[in-house]
Write a protein that holds these residues in place. Structure first.
Motif, PDB file in Angstrom:
ATOM      1  N   ASN A 100       0.835  -1.190   0.000  1.00  0.00           N
ATOM      2  CA  ASN A 100       0.000   0.000   0.000  1.00  0.00           C
ATOM      3  C   ASN A 100       0.875   1.246   0.000  1.00  0.00           C
ATOM      4  O   ASN A 100       1.835   1.344   0.770  1.00  0.00           O
ATOM      5  CB  ASN A 100      -0.903   0.010   1.238  1.00  0.00           C
ATOM      6  CG  ASN A 100      -1.824   1.216   1.260  1.00  0.00           C
ATOM      7  OD1 ASN A 100      -2.542   1.486   0.294  1.00  0.00           O
ATOM      8  ND2 ASN A 100      -1.801   1.973   2.352  1.00  0.00           N
ATOM      9  N   SER A 101       0.549   2.202  -0.860  1.00  0.00           N
ATOM     10  CA  SER A 101       1.275   3.461  -0.946  1.00  0.00           C
ATOM     11  C   SER A 101       2.767   3.178  -1.167  1.00  0.00           C
ATOM     12  O   SER A 101       3.118   2.427  -2.066  1.00  0.00           O
ATOM     13  CB  SER A 101       1.016   4.305   0.312  1.00  0.00           C
ATOM     14  OG  SER A 101       1.463   5.638   0.154  1.00  0.00           O
ATOM     15  N   TYR A 102       3.651   3.735  -0.334  1.00  0.00           N
ATOM     16  CA  TYR A 102       5.081   3.516  -0.559  1.00  0.00           C
ATOM     17  C   TYR A 102       5.460   2.036  -0.423  1.00  0.00           C
ATOM     18  O   TYR A 102       6.460   1.596  -0.995  1.00  0.00           O
ATOM     19  CB  TYR A 102       5.898   4.363   0.402  1.00  0.00           C
ATOM     20  CG  TYR A 102       7.371   4.429   0.056  1.00  0.00           C
ATOM     21  CD1 TYR A 102       7.796   5.091  -1.083  1.00  0.00           C
ATOM     22  CD2 TYR A 102       8.315   3.812   0.861  1.00  0.00           C
ATOM     23  CE1 TYR A 102       9.143   5.140  -1.420  1.00  0.00           C
ATOM     24  CE2 TYR A 102       9.666   3.869   0.543  1.00  0.00           C
ATOM     25  CZ  TYR A 102      10.072   4.533  -0.605  1.00  0.00           C
ATOM     26  OH  TYR A 102      11.413   4.574  -0.939  1.00  0.00           O
ATOM     27  N   GLY A 103       4.658   1.272   0.303  1.00  0.00           N
ATOM     28  CA  GLY A 103       4.889  -0.167   0.363  1.00  0.00           C
ATOM     29  C   GLY A 103       4.775  -0.819  -1.001  1.00  0.00           C
ATOM     30  O   GLY A 103       5.458  -1.809  -1.297  1.00  0.00           O
ATOM     31  N   GLY A 104       3.913  -0.274  -1.874  1.00  0.00           N
ATOM     32  CA  GLY A 104       3.826  -0.776  -3.235  1.00  0.00           C
ATOM     33  C   GLY A 104       5.077  -0.472  -4.029  1.00  0.00           C
ATOM     34  O   GLY A 104       5.531  -1.276  -4.854  1.00  0.00           O
ATOM     35  N   THR A 105       5.661   0.701  -3.793  1.00  0.00           N
ATOM     36  CA  THR A 105       6.926   1.049  -4.437  1.00  0.00           C
ATOM     37  C   THR A 105       8.016   0.048  -4.056  1.00  0.00           C
ATOM     38  O   THR A 105       8.771  -0.429  -4.901  1.00  0.00           O
ATOM     39  CB  THR A 105       7.354   2.470  -4.028  1.00  0.00           C
ATOM     40  OG1 THR A 105       6.321   3.384  -4.366  1.00  0.00           O
ATOM     41  CG2 THR A 105       8.638   2.882  -4.724  1.00  0.00           C
TER      42      THR A 105
END
Length: 267
Positions: A100-105
């Motif tokens: 999710n969010s930067y976790g997806g990056t």
């Protein structure tokens, strides 16, 4: 819940066991005020109930994980994750990463650096383009200045708002006493060539009003197995605001993956 030592760091980890018929799924949360708890009821518990083996962990410096002063760049985050998978005996077959969010990056960085470990990606509101990351850095820098020397955590604690006080103190510590902002600022943005190297299936989920839709569509133009799903009426709040529809999309994708035997991806 347990503490696991990996890559010279103590990580706070929570595992939810499925029935053995599903896939292995690892969740990666966003930056600063986020931690594994944001996934627990929204996606993690339903995913385990659907038969999948789930791993949640607080990333370096977040939640109840150790907070070293350095190491908040994407390359270190990938090493953290791969070392954690090895410590959990989950490095013998590819896993699915949901970020999710930067976790997806970070999930996408992992798929590029260690394609052999990644069976599939589900990227929820993931910042994939340079301009959005620059805006995020500006926001984090302003927040760091606001929090430096602030008495807000103590004031929140004094009125019984313990969770808010804890999150604010964590944000202050990450932004003002680690290299997090500098490490993210020094990161290289993804390129179309990077996207073209992603060989595993990808589901990119964005809110209709999100600034991140163009980045997801750019990924889909170059990654050979990427699908973009845009949820109507939402912005960057997909995980909380669109939980039901997001949950169905995630479980459908994982069920599809579980019907076929995962194979390591090679380059």
């Amino acid at each position: 819940m347990a503490d696991i030592h990996a890559n010279a760091t103590r990580f706070h980890v929570h595992r939810l066991s499925g029935d053995g018929t599903g896939a292995a799924v690892v969740f990666l949360h966003g930056l600063v005020v986020d931690n594994l708890s944001s996934f627990y009821c929204t996606l993690a518990l339903p995913t385990a109930q659907a038969g999948h083996d789930v791993v949640l962990y607080d990333q370096r410096g977040h939640g109840r994980t150790e907070r070293p002063p350095t190491g908040y760049d994407a390359a270190t985050a990938v090493r953290d994750l791969t070392a954690l998978l090895a410590a959990l005996d989950l490095d013998e077959r590819p896993v699915h990463l949901i970020g999710n969010s930067y976790g997806g990056t970070l999930a996408l960085h992992t798929a590029l650096a260690r394609p052999d470990l990644v069976a599939g990606l589900i990227l929820i509101e993931a910042p994939l383009s340079g301009p959005w990351i620059e805006n995020m850095l500006d926001t984090l820098s302003v927040a760091a200045l606001d929090l430096e020397g602030s008495q807000v955590p103590q004031e929140l604690a004094s009125i019984g708002a313990r969770k808010a006080a804890r999150l604010t103190a964590t944000a202050d510590a990450l932004l003002n006493r680690t290299t997090l902002i500098d490490d993210i600022a020094a990161s290289r943005p993804f390129t179309p060539a990077d996207f073209a190297r992603v060989r595993c299936p990808v589901l990119a989920v964005c809110g209709e009003h999100s600034e991140l839709v163009p980045g997801a569509r750019e990924l889909a133009r170059h990654a050979p197995h990427c699908t973009v799903r845009v949820l109507p009426g939402l912005g960057h709040d997909v995980l909380q605001g669109g939980t039901g529809e997001l949950r169905r999309a995630v479980l459908d994708r994982l069920a599809e993956a579980a019907r076929r035997q995962p194979e390591a991806v090679t380059v």
